[in-house]
Structures are given as structure tokens and as C-alpha cells.
Design a protein around this motif. Sequence first.
Motif, PDB file in Angstrom:
ATOM      1  N   PHE A  67       0.828  -1.186   0.055  1.00 32.50           N
ATOM      2  CA  PHE A  67      -0.041   0.062  -0.007  1.00 32.50           C
ATOM      3  C   PHE A  67       1.194   1.307  -0.058  1.00 32.50           C
ATOM      4  O   PHE A  67       0.577   2.279  -0.624  1.00 32.50           O
ATOM      5  CB  PHE A  67      -1.020   0.013   1.313  1.00 32.50           C
ATOM      6  N   ARG A  68       2.036   1.191   0.836  1.00 28.37           N
ATOM      7  CA  ARG A  68       2.796   2.451   0.772  1.00 28.37           C
ATOM      8  C   ARG A  68       3.350   2.895  -0.591  1.00 28.37           C
ATOM      9  O   ARG A  68       3.409   3.667  -1.100  1.00 28.37           O
ATOM     10  CB  ARG A  68       3.761   2.253   1.996  1.00 28.37           C
ATOM     11  N   ARG A  69       3.780   1.548  -1.144  1.00 29.71           N
ATOM     12  CA  ARG A  69       4.585   1.578  -2.382  1.00 29.71           C
ATOM     13  C   ARG A  69       3.529   2.243  -3.554  1.00 29.71           C
ATOM     14  O   ARG A  69       4.098   3.115  -4.353  1.00 29.71           O
ATOM     15  CB  ARG A  69       5.249   0.124  -2.887  1.00 29.71           C
ATOM     16  N   GLU A  70       2.439   1.673  -3.409  1.00 23.55           N
ATOM     17  CA  GLU A  70       1.265   1.992  -4.422  1.00 23.55           C
ATOM     18  C   GLU A  70       1.114   3.556  -4.416  1.00 23.55           C
ATOM     19  O   GLU A  70       0.945   4.378  -5.238  1.00 23.55           O
ATOM     20  CB  GLU A  70       0.211   1.429  -4.293  1.00 23.55           C
ATOM     21  N   ARG A  71       0.905   4.131  -2.970  1.00 24.10           N
ATOM     22  CA  ARG A  71       0.845   5.403  -2.793  1.00 24.10           C
ATOM     23  C   ARG A  71       1.987   6.293  -3.140  1.00 24.10           C
ATOM     24  O   ARG A  71       1.593   7.491  -3.849  1.00 24.10           O
ATOM     25  CB  ARG A  71       0.312   5.834  -1.346  1.00 24.10           C
ATOM     26  N   ALA A  72       3.096   5.725  -2.880  1.00 19.08           N
ATOM     27  CA  ALA A  72       4.088   6.562  -3.300  1.00 19.08           C
ATOM     28  C   ALA A  72       4.356   6.709  -4.904  1.00 19.08           C
ATOM     29  O   ALA A  72       4.415   7.790  -5.239  1.00 19.08           O
ATOM     30  CB  ALA A  72       5.598   6.109  -2.920  1.00 19.08           C
ATOM     31  N   ILE A  73       4.155   5.560  -5.478  1.00 18.39           N
ATOM     32  CA  ILE A  73       4.150   5.709  -7.011  1.00 18.39           C
ATOM     33  C   ILE A  73       3.042   6.765  -7.505  1.00 18.39           C
ATOM     34  O   ILE A  73       3.286   7.455  -8.689  1.00 18.39           O
ATOM     35  CB  ILE A  73       4.082   4.327  -7.694  1.00 18.39           C
ATOM     36  N   GLU A  75       1.949   9.068  -6.494  1.00 18.55           N
ATOM     37  CA  GLU A  75       2.292  10.664  -6.350  1.00 18.55           C
ATOM     38  C   GLU A  75       3.495  11.068  -7.283  1.00 18.55           C
ATOM     39  O   GLU A  75       3.837  12.156  -7.370  1.00 18.55           O
ATOM     40  CB  GLU A  75       2.592  10.798  -4.725  1.00 18.55           C
ATOM     41  N   TRP A  76       4.027  10.065  -8.016  1.00 19.20           N
ATOM     42  CA  TRP A  76       5.198  10.352  -8.822  1.00 19.20           C
ATOM     43  C   TRP A  76       4.713  11.186  -9.911  1.00 19.20           C
ATOM     44  O   TRP A  76       3.264  11.158 -10.347  1.00 19.20           O
ATOM     45  CB  TRP A  76       5.906   9.171  -9.271  1.00 19.20           C
ATOM     46  N   ARG A  77       5.778  11.882 -10.457  1.00 24.22           N
ATOM     47  CA  ARG A  77       5.521  12.280 -11.979  1.00 24.22           C
ATOM     48  C   ARG A  77       5.425  11.265 -12.723  1.00 24.22           C
ATOM     49  O   ARG A  77       5.918  10.331 -12.742  1.00 24.22           O
ATOM     50  CB  ARG A  77       6.713  13.150 -12.346  1.00 24.22           C
ATOM     51  N   ARG A  78       4.543  11.671 -13.860  1.00 28.08           N
ATOM     52  CA  ARG A  78       4.366  10.698 -14.939  1.00 28.08           C
ATOM     53  C   ARG A  78       5.718  10.281 -15.726  1.00 28.08           C
ATOM     54  O   ARG A  78       5.793   9.031 -15.830  1.00 28.08           O
ATOM     55  CB  ARG A  78       3.598  11.288 -16.035  1.00 28.08           C
TER      56      ARG A  78
END
Length: 101
Positions: A67-73, A75-78
Motif C-alpha cells: 500500500f505504501r509503495r502504491e501510494r508513493a508511485i 504521487e510520482w511524476r508521470r
Amino acid sequence: MRDDGTEGFWVYIVANRRNGAVYTGHTDNLGRRVHEHAHGLLPGFTRDYGCKTLVWAEWHETRESAFRRERAIKEWRRSWKLRLIEECNPTWRDMLADYVT
């Protein structure tokens, strides 16, 4: 569940075409989840934009970690997401068979 029987969770990205729309999610059953995206069984972004191809996935032992990794990705720039895909899958081929048999 991985082929070796290990229970855990996947963070994944599905796309509609190379450099097209991408969607990041997480699941405890990658094969089932990609099937749902591929057949338009889930309402929302992936069905609206035709994101059906698994282009990237990463294994996590815990739901919290996935879940943390999904949320981080998410929020990343495209451009960062595209680079992540290109690093392991430069042709944007469907990678489901690499992870699930």
C-alpha cells in the motif's frame, strides 16, 4: 499468492499502450486483478481508458508495504512512472506470464 506458495501482495502498473494511460494498484492476487482489468470488470479509470496490459509489477510481503509503495508511485511524476516501466520492460509487453503461471 506467488507460484512458490508464498502469500503476499503485488504493486502493479497496467497500461493501454506504450506511453499511454497508466494505472497503479495493489492486490493479493495479480492474475485475478489483471484479468478484471483486461475484461473491463472494474468500473473506473482502467475501464474508461482501456488499461489492460500488465507492464510492471513488484512483490511485497505485507499489505502495508504494498500500500505504501502504491501510494508513493501514484504521487510520482508521470515521467518517473514511465522510466520505471521502461527500465524493466522497454517494449511494454504484457508481463503477466512472467509473474503468474
